[in-house]
Design a protein around this motif. Structure first.
Motif, short mmCIF file in Angstrom:
data_model
loop_
_atom_site.label_atom_id
_atom_site.label_comp_id
_atom_site.label_asym_id
_atom_site.label_seq_id
_atom_site.Cartn_x
_atom_site.Cartn_y
_atom_site.Cartn_z
N ALA A 143 0.83 -1.20 0.00
CA ALA A 143 0.00 0.00 0.00
C ALA A 143 0.87 1.26 0.00
CB ALA A 143 -0.93 0.00 1.21
N PHE A 144 1.95 1.23 0.77
CA PHE A 144 2.85 2.38 0.82
C PHE A 144 3.51 2.59 -0.54
CE2 PHE A 144 6.96 4.41 1.87
CZ PHE A 144 6.48 5.54 2.50
N GLU A 145 3.91 1.50 -1.19
CA GLU A 145 4.52 1.58 -2.53
C GLU A 145 3.57 2.22 -3.53
OE1 GLU A 145 7.67 0.01 -5.41
OE2 GLU A 145 7.65 0.19 -3.23
N LEU A 146 2.31 1.82 -3.48
CA LEU A 146 1.30 2.34 -4.39
C LEU A 146 1.00 3.82 -4.11
CD1 LEU A 146 -1.15 -0.69 -4.27
CD2 LEU A 146 0.22 0.00 -6.24
N GLU A 147 0.86 4.15 -2.84
CA GLU A 147 0.50 5.52 -2.47
C GLU A 147 1.66 6.49 -2.63
OE1 GLU A 147 -0.87 4.96 1.50
OE2 GLU A 147 -2.65 3.81 0.89
N GLU A 148 2.86 6.04 -2.31
CA GLU A 148 4.03 6.92 -2.40
C GLU A 148 4.33 7.29 -3.86
OE1 GLU A 148 8.25 7.20 -0.05
OE2 GLU A 148 7.76 5.29 -0.99
N SER A 149 4.26 6.31 -4.75
CA SER A 149 4.52 6.60 -6.15
C SER A 149 3.44 7.51 -6.73
CB SER A 149 4.59 5.29 -6.96
OG SER A 149 3.41 4.54 -6.83
N LYS A 150 2.21 7.33 -6.29
CA LYS A 150 1.11 8.16 -6.75
C LYS A 150 1.28 9.61 -6.28
CE LYS A 150 -3.99 8.02 -6.95
NZ LYS A 150 -4.37 9.34 -6.44
N GLN A 151 1.63 9.78 -5.01
CA GLN A 151 1.83 11.13 -4.47
C GLN A 151 2.97 11.84 -5.17
OE1 GLN A 151 -0.15 12.76 -1.94
NE2 GLN A 151 0.95 14.38 -3.05
N TRP A 152 4.05 11.10 -5.43
CA TRP A 152 5.21 11.70 -6.12
C TRP A 152 4.80 12.21 -7.50
CZ3 TRP A 152 7.19 9.13 -10.57
CH2 TRP A 152 8.24 9.82 -11.19
N LEU A 153 4.13 11.38 -8.29
CA LEU A 153 3.78 11.78 -9.65
C LEU A 153 2.75 12.90 -9.64
CD1 LEU A 153 4.31 11.32 -12.60
CD2 LEU A 153 2.60 9.48 -12.61
N GLU A 154 1.84 12.89 -8.68
CA GLU A 154 0.87 13.99 -8.58
C GLU A 154 1.58 15.30 -8.26
OE1 GLU A 154 -3.21 11.64 -7.30
OE2 GLU A 154 -1.93 12.49 -5.73
N ASP A 155 2.60 15.25 -7.41
CA ASP A 155 3.37 16.46 -7.09
C ASP A 155 4.11 16.97 -8.32
OD1 ASP A 155 2.50 16.33 -4.49
OD2 ASP A 155 4.32 15.38 -3.71
N VAL A 156 4.65 16.05 -9.13
CA VAL A 156 5.39 16.44 -10.33
C VAL A 156 4.46 17.09 -11.35
CG1 VAL A 156 6.69 15.58 -12.33
CG2 VAL A 156 7.16 14.67 -10.05
N LEU A 157 3.27 16.51 -11.53
CA LEU A 157 2.34 16.97 -12.56
C LEU A 157 1.42 18.09 -12.09
CD1 LEU A 157 1.28 13.51 -14.05
CD2 LEU A 157 2.86 15.16 -15.06
N GLY A 158 1.18 18.16 -10.79
CA GLY A 158 0.23 19.14 -10.28
C GLY A 158 -1.21 18.77 -10.59
N GLU A 159 -1.47 17.48 -10.72
CA GLU A 159 -2.82 16.99 -10.99
C GLU A 159 -2.94 15.55 -10.48
OE1 GLU A 159 -2.81 15.17 -15.43
OE2 GLU A 159 -2.57 17.35 -15.36
N GLY A 160 -4.18 15.07 -10.40
CA GLY A 160 -4.39 13.72 -9.92
C GLY A 160 -3.88 12.66 -10.88
#
Length: 228
Positions: A143-160
Motif C-alpha cells: 500500500a505504501f509503494e502504491l500511495e508513495e509513487s502516486k503522491q510523487w507523480l501527482e506532485d510532479v504533474l500538479g494533478e491527480g
C-alpha cells in the motif's frame, strides 16, 4: 422491457519498454517501432491511451472499429524519442514511471521530461516506487509503494493520477484492492489477451501484451488483431 446484452468491443493494449539496440527481449529497435507505428497508421487504427479509454468507458459508447491502446513502461530515456514518433502520427499513449528510477538512476527521464510529456498531450501513470514485485510484498508495504509513487507523480504533474501498471505484471486480488483503495481507476496487467469493453467496469484492469524484439511483422499483426 426485454434485457439486452451490452455491446462488447474487443481491443488490444500494447506495451513497449526500451527503444534502442540490445539483446533483451523487450528492447525494440527504432526501425521496428517505426514500422509498427506506420502499419497502425496505414491500416486506420485509432491509437489511444488510458485517459481516452477511461472517458470512453464512462460514456458507455461503442469503441471505434479499429482501436488500440498504447503504453510505455519504466520511463527509460528513450521514451522521449518514442513520444516524438507517436506525435508524428498524432497517436496517444500512457507512460508508466517508477519513482526511484526517475529520481536518480542513469538513463531514465527526469521530472522536467515528465512535465513535458504531459504538456505534449500524453497521459502518465505510476509503475511502482521501487519497481518491486507488488504481489510479493506485505499489504502495508505494498500500500505504501502504491500511495508513495502516486503522491510523487501527482506532485510532479500538479494533478491527480488515476493509472498504474504492475511492475513485472506481478498482481493479484489483494494488490488490486489496495490499488483501487489508493485511487487508481485503471490498472495495467501483463495478462496477454484482448480486452472486452463490456466486461470493464471502473475501476478495472487492462490486459496488455508486451511487444518483444523477436516479434515478426506477422506476429505483430496477430497481436493487434486478437490472434494471440
Amino acid at each position: 422491457m426485454t434485457w439486452r446484452e451490452p455491446h462488447c468491443d474487443k481491443f488490444a493494449c500494447l506495451t513497449y519498454h526500451l527503444i534502442g539496440e540490445g539483446s533483451g527481449q523487450y528492447i525494440l529497435s527504432e526501425m521496428h517501432l517505426r514500422h509498427q507505428l506506420d502499419f497502425l497508421n496505414t491500416e486506420g487504427y485509432i491509437i489511444d491511451d488510458f485517459e481516452g479509454l477511461e472517458a470512453k468507458l464512462r460514456a458507455e459508447a461503442p469503441l471505434p472499429n479499429r482501436y488500440v491502446v498504447l503504453t510505455i513502461d519504466d520511463g527509460h530515456e528513450s521514451s522521449m524519442r518514442v513520444a516524438d514518433m507517436l506525435q508524428a502520427h498524432q497517436f496517444r499513449a500512457t507512460f508508466f514511471l517508477s519513482r526511484d528510477r526517475c529520481l536518480g538512476k542513469p538513463n531514465f527521464i527526469r521530472e522536467s521530461h515528465i512535465r513535458e510529456l504531459r504538456k505534449r498531450g500524453f497521459s502518465l501513470g505510476t509503475h511502482g516506487t521501487t519497481h518491486r514485485k507488488l504481489s510479493f510484498m506485505h499489504s502495508k508495504a505494498c500500500a505504501f509503494e502504491l500511495e508513495e509513487s502516486k503522491q510523487w507523480l501527482e506532485d510532479v504533474l500538479g494533478e491527480g493520477v488515476r493509472y498504474m501498471s504492475a511492475p513485472g505484471g506481478y498482481i493479484n486480488d489483494r494488490v488490486l484492492q489496495l490499488a483501487y483503495e489508493s485511487g487508481y481507476i485503471l490498472v495495467g496487467t501483463c495478462r496477454e489477451r484482448m480486452n472486452s469493453s463490456c466486461k470493464m467496469r471502473l475501476p478495472c484492469t487492462v490486459n496488455r501484451v508486451n511487444i518483444r524484439r523477436q516479434f515478426s511483422h506477422r506476429d505483430f499483426c496477430s497481436v493487434v488483431g486478437g490472434h494471440l
